[in-house]
Scaffold this active site. Structure first.
Site, mmCIF file in Angstrom:
data_model
loop_
_atom_site.group_PDB
_atom_site.id
_atom_site.type_symbol
_atom_site.label_atom_id
_atom_site.label_comp_id
_atom_site.label_asym_id
_atom_site.label_seq_id
_atom_site.Cartn_x
_atom_site.Cartn_y
_atom_site.Cartn_z
ATOM 1 N N ASP A 168 0.866 -1.177 0.000
ATOM 2 C CA ASP A 168 0.000 0.000 0.000
ATOM 3 C C ASP A 168 0.907 1.234 0.000
ATOM 4 O O ASP A 168 2.133 1.122 -0.178
ATOM 5 C CB ASP A 168 -1.009 -0.040 1.165
ATOM 6 C CG ASP A 168 -0.376 0.212 2.529
ATOM 7 O OD1 ASP A 168 0.873 0.339 2.608
ATOM 8 O OD2 ASP A 168 -1.122 0.300 3.519
ATOM 9 N N CYS A 201 3.226 -3.060 4.067
ATOM 10 C CA CYS A 201 2.371 -1.915 4.408
ATOM 11 C C CYS A 201 3.069 -1.174 5.542
ATOM 12 O O CYS A 201 4.273 -1.349 5.750
ATOM 13 C CB CYS A 201 0.943 -2.343 4.739
ATOM 14 S SG CYS A 201 0.744 -3.449 6.144
ATOM 15 N N THR A 228 2.760 -1.380 8.871
ATOM 16 C CA THR A 228 3.198 -2.291 9.938
ATOM 17 C C THR A 228 3.431 -3.716 9.442
ATOM 18 O O THR A 228 4.048 -4.513 10.159
ATOM 19 C CB THR A 228 2.111 -2.378 11.022
ATOM 20 O OG1 THR A 228 0.907 -2.867 10.401
ATOM 21 C CG2 THR A 228 1.851 -1.027 11.665
ATOM 22 N N ILE A 251 1.008 -5.707 9.356
ATOM 23 C CA ILE A 251 -0.053 -6.467 10.039
ATOM 24 C C ILE A 251 -1.252 -6.683 9.117
ATOM 25 O O ILE A 251 -1.752 -7.802 8.965
ATOM 26 C CB ILE A 251 -0.479 -5.753 11.339
ATOM 27 C CG1 ILE A 251 0.686 -5.711 12.331
ATOM 28 C CG2 ILE A 251 -1.677 -6.469 11.969
ATOM 29 C CD1 ILE A 251 0.433 -4.820 13.553
ATOM 30 N N HIS A 310 11.200 -23.527 9.124
ATOM 31 C CA HIS A 310 10.203 -24.310 9.858
ATOM 32 C C HIS A 310 8.791 -24.181 9.287
ATOM 33 O O HIS A 310 7.974 -25.076 9.479
ATOM 34 C CB HIS A 310 10.174 -23.887 11.339
ATOM 35 C CG HIS A 310 11.331 -24.424 12.116
ATOM 36 N ND1 HIS A 310 11.363 -24.454 13.488
ATOM 37 C CD2 HIS A 310 12.507 -24.978 11.707
ATOM 38 C CE1 HIS A 310 12.503 -24.991 13.894
ATOM 39 N NE2 HIS A 310 13.221 -25.300 12.833
ATOM 40 N N HIS A 318 8.442 -30.665 10.075
ATOM 41 C CA HIS A 318 7.820 -29.371 9.756
ATOM 42 C C HIS A 318 6.859 -29.500 8.573
ATOM 43 O O HIS A 318 5.876 -28.770 8.493
ATOM 44 C CB HIS A 318 8.895 -28.322 9.483
ATOM 45 C CG HIS A 318 9.838 -28.147 10.630
ATOM 46 N ND1 HIS A 318 9.415 -27.699 11.859
ATOM 47 C CD2 HIS A 318 11.160 -28.422 10.757
ATOM 48 C CE1 HIS A 318 10.441 -27.676 12.681
ATOM 49 N NE2 HIS A 318 11.506 -28.115 12.049
HETATM 50 C C1 RB5 Z 1 -2.108 2.660 6.435
HETATM 51 O O1 RB5 Z 1 -2.120 3.881 7.078
HETATM 52 C C2 RB5 Z 1 -1.781 1.547 7.423
HETATM 53 O O2 RB5 Z 1 -2.876 1.295 8.226
HETATM 54 C C3 RB5 Z 1 -1.349 0.307 6.667
HETATM 55 O O3 RB5 Z 1 -0.217 0.597 5.918
HETATM 56 C C4 RB5 Z 1 -0.987 -0.903 7.497
HETATM 57 O O4 RB5 Z 1 -0.068 -0.588 8.487
HETATM 58 C C5 RB5 Z 1 -2.106 -1.725 7.983
HETATM 59 O O5 RB5 Z 1 -1.917 -2.753 8.629
#
Ligand code: RB5
Length: 147
Positions: free
Chosen positions: A13, A70, A72, A74, A103, A138
């Site tokens: 992103d 992105c 984070t 996450i 693994h 594994h």
């Molecule tokens: C975008 O601002 C941010 O939320 C995205 O890049 C990411 O970290 C989401 O998990």
């Protein structure tokens, strides 16, 4: 003996756009083929769109591996792991990047461009691309995931 050239899908992103462009260059310099699924600028976009593009390519066999970036890492890892056959590993340092291959046979690496710097990210990608899956016990365990 040279490293096997792989076909790698990459996506990000806006939060990961700049790092994606750098990692593309790295992968090409390592001899890999890169399929860039976007985004194409630092303008705000929605990470699930790019996670779906990359995860579906890898899950369908169109690419050997994927890298998703992105802010984070996450959101990308949550979205990519919804796909059957995808083992997306969110890593922030070298040890887990290596272990995710040894693994877990991770087929997508997720990175947080607001968490780690480009120098570490590049070292992680090198290790992640070059570390083989250990197999054995594994393999039995990863087979249990998609049962
Ligand atoms: C975008 O601002 C941010 O939320 C995205 O890049 C990411 O970290 C989401 O998990």
């Amino acid at each position: 003996m040279g490293v096997t050239a792989l076909k790698v899908a990459i996506g990000s992103d806006h939060g990961g756009y700049v790092l994606k462009e750098e990692l593309k260059e790295l992968l090409l310099s390592m001899g890999h083929e890169v399929v860039d699924k976007g985004c194409t600028s630092p303008e705000s976009v929605d990470y699930p769109d790019y996670a779906k593009e990359v995860a579906s390519l890898v899950a369908g066999g169109g690419c050997d591996r994927g890298i998703l970036i992105c802010g984070t890492g996450i959101g990308m890892s949550i979205a990519a792991n919804r796909f059957r056959g995808i083992r997306a590993a969110l890593c922030h340092e070298l040890f887990t990047a290596r272990m995710s291959r040894e693994h877990n046979d991770a087929n997508i690496l997720c990175l947080g461009a607001r968490v780690i710097g480009p120098g570490l990210a590049k070292e992680m990608v090198k290790v992640w691309m070059e570390t083989p899956f250990e197999g054995g016990r594994h393999h039995r365990r990863i087979c249990m995931i998609d049962d």
